[in-house]
Enzyme design. Structure first.
Site, PDB file in Angstrom:
ATOM      1  N   SER A 244      16.838  22.540  33.566  1.00  0.00           N
ATOM      2  CA  SER A 244      15.600  21.857  33.861  1.00  0.00           C
ATOM      3  C   SER A 244      14.454  22.481  33.058  1.00  0.00           C
ATOM      4  O   SER A 244      14.527  22.577  31.849  1.00  0.00           O
ATOM      5  CB  SER A 244      15.382  21.929  35.369  1.00  0.00           C
ATOM      6  N   ASP A 469      19.630  11.159  34.688  1.00  0.00           N
ATOM      7  CA  ASP A 469      18.843  12.211  35.336  1.00  0.00           C
ATOM      8  C   ASP A 469      17.426  11.705  35.613  1.00  0.00           C
ATOM      9  O   ASP A 469      16.776  11.133  34.745  1.00  0.00           O
ATOM     10  CB  ASP A 469      18.798  13.427  34.396  1.00  0.00           C
ATOM     11  N   HIS A 498      20.855  16.235  38.659  1.00  0.00           N
ATOM     12  CA  HIS A 498      20.035  17.157  37.876  1.00  0.00           C
ATOM     13  C   HIS A 498      20.704  18.524  37.873  1.00  0.00           C
ATOM     14  O   HIS A 498      20.899  19.134  38.914  1.00  0.00           O
ATOM     15  CB  HIS A 498      18.650  17.233  38.506  1.00  0.00           C
TER      16      HIS A 498
END
Length: 536
Positions: A244, A469, A498
């Site tokens: 991320s 995502d 994710h």
């Protein structure tokens, strides 16, 4: 909102990932050596002050090493995990000025000393996520990471401002979590004015409580910290796993220190384009969240025999809108309004692992059990440690995104863009807007983002991304792939959880293992079938 949406954005750019496998082999961890550092300060003659400053700090850290000890009891990191500290300059332009301490932890590789390839550092996202749980992937015996654990010490850290590392704050934590909050979707101009006032007050609170740290809460500084930690570990080059927001941290590190990278895996990619960081990236996120929200509703409808929420997406959406309207009129249990609902329900578009829990709570509510929803979505005011962590995570998220880049200061820009987006993407748009609005009145200088690109000596980077995502839309992975010469992109088709590397999908897992263990990459990009869909 990179990581956890209105409730705690530090989850959006995700603490995705599961725990791993193994035990510490005595003597497998090499002591740092003073000459293991990167170039000395003299190598940066004529370059920018921060580059000279990080060279000074890295040389100092390499000489000192890390005094590893058993972790403090209240860190909840059991032996054989060890903890320590690395000192870094608050301001890299002044490497001999004020220092802050960063918390680090590690577990040694589980294979033989001959199998050891060094340390693997990890960042879970945020900005604002703590990486200290990373070594627990070994003690927790997570099979996904068992092969990598044989070769690497797993090293976690709290980035500057996070958790144990000179933590920042923008509000009293108990006040921060109090519920119910205002409905994120404004009914009129008065609601917008009230939200703007809250955002301005939040920005002011950040400055009042953490003013000394704020100007230095940037991704480039965290990347410099990463290089100092590398040196303190006695590593000539960095092995890094970023998820991320951790992908953006990795991309900035690769740009600033291309010759210091050995292996780098980035998973669920923030679009590194200067035009996207960070205002546009958050608008793009709103669109992707709507798509993944619909994916979840389709799944709930397919499993109507279990959840009884409707046999079509539209029927499930109708139940959601009914719940939302009820909570807006009269907060459930006195504490769960629309903002709290978003905070809870957004975990379903984030992570497939939340699909069943969220649908189960929703199902119970519709069947008449409101307590399950209150327990899941309302804050727990007795959990002072958890609330402090949530407030800190949000403070770091805000500080880094607001300081990293220039944001629109004209409210009309925000109002126009979010009003337009909300029409077709109502699930997250306004909640995300208010979370980011403190950046419009940010009290310290906002920077120009790093121009992410391949430098000389940057080895191939492995990029992993799910096609659907929500938190980090797929175009970000494509953009980074184009910018990093020789990189490889592994796409998980028709999937949207994710954080892909922590899931069980041999097509992905085997390639991550091969790259980390041998440096081997496929000759071309790879598309993998999706991991297994949750089954109720």
């Amino acid at each position: 909102m990179t990581d956890s949406g209105p409730k705690r954005r530090a989850k959006a750019l995700g603490s995705a990932g599961v725990l791993v496998a193994a035990t510490l082999v005595a003597g497998a961890v090499a002591a740092p050596t003073a000459n293991a550092t990167a170039p000395t300060a003299t190598a940066y003659h004529g370059k920018d002050r921060e580059a000279r400053g990080v060279a000074v700090a890295a040389a100092r850290a390499a000489e000192r090493g890390i005094d590893w000890q058993d972790c403090p009891a209240d860190w909840n990191l059991a032996k054989p995990i060890q903890c320590g500290w690395v000192s870094v300059p608050l301001d890299y332009a002044k490497p001999y000025g004020k220092q802050i301490k960063l918390a680090v932890d590690r577990i040694g590789n589980t294979g033989t000393p001959g199998e050891r390839q060094g340390a693997l550092l990890y960042n879970p996202g945020g900005p604002g996520g703590s990486g200290l749980r990373f070594p627990a992937r070994v003690t927790g015996k997570n099979p996904v990471w068992a092969n990598t654990a044989k070769a690497y010490d797993f090293v976690g850290f709290d980035p500057r401002g996070v958790g144990k590392s000179a933590p920042i704050s923008c509000a009293d934590p108990q006040e921060f979590v109090k519920a119910p909050k205002m409905d994120p979707v404004p009914r009129d101009e008065a609601d917008k004015l009230a939200q703007r006032k809250l955002a301005r007050e939040y920005a002011e609170g950040c400055y009042e409580r953490s003013g000394e740290m704020l100007p230095h809460m940037t991704t480039p500084n965290t990347a410099r910290d990463l290089d100092v930690i590398r040196a303190a570990l006695g590593e000539k080059q960095l092995n890094f796993l970023g998820v991320s927001y951790g992908t953006y941290l990795g991309a900035v590190y690769a740009t600033l220190f291309p010759g210091h990278v050995r292996r780098m895996v980035v998973d669920s990619v923030v679009n590194p384009s200067r035009e996207k960081i960070w205002y546009q990236a958050n608008l793009d996120q709103d669109v992707a969240f709507e798509g993944r929200w619909k994916d979840w509703q389709d799944w709930v409808a397919e499993n109507d025999a279990t959840f009884h929420l409707g046999t079509t997406r539209d029927a499930v959406q109708a139940q959601w809108l009914k719940l939302r309207a009820t909570a807006a009129k009269d907060p459930i249990g006195g504490v769960v309004g629309p903002a709290e609902l978003i905070g809870f329900f957004q975990s379903a578009p984030y992570y497939d692992s939340a699909w069943i829990p969220v649908a189960t709570v929703f199902s119970k509510y519709v069947a008449g059990d409101t307590q399950a929803l209150v327990d899941a979505a309302a804050p727990d005011l007795t959990d002072t440690a958890g609330n402090a962590a949530a407030e800190n995570g949000n403070a770091v998220y805000t500080a880094v995104e607001c300081t990293d880049a220039k944001w629109p200061t004209n409210w009309r820009t925000w109002d126009r863009d979010n009003t337009r987006l909300h029409k077709d993407h109502p699930f997250m748009t306004w909640a995300n807007a208010w979370m980011n609005l403190p950046c419009a009145t940010w009290p310290v200088k906002q920077h120009t983002p790093v121009d992410v690109k391949s430098g000389k000596d940057l080895p191939p980077v492995l990029i992993v991304q799910a096609e659907r995502d929500a938190a980090t839309p797929y175009t970000g992975a494509v953009e980074l792939h184009q910018r990093l010469r020789g990189s490889r992109l592994v796409t998980e088709r028709d999937a949207g959880s994710h954080g892909v590397t922590g899931l069980v999908n041999p097509c992905v897992n085997d390639r991550v293992d091969a790259y980390l263990l041998t440096g081997e990459l496929d000759r071309s990009d790879v598309t993998c079938a999706p991991h297994a869909t949750p089954k109720p």
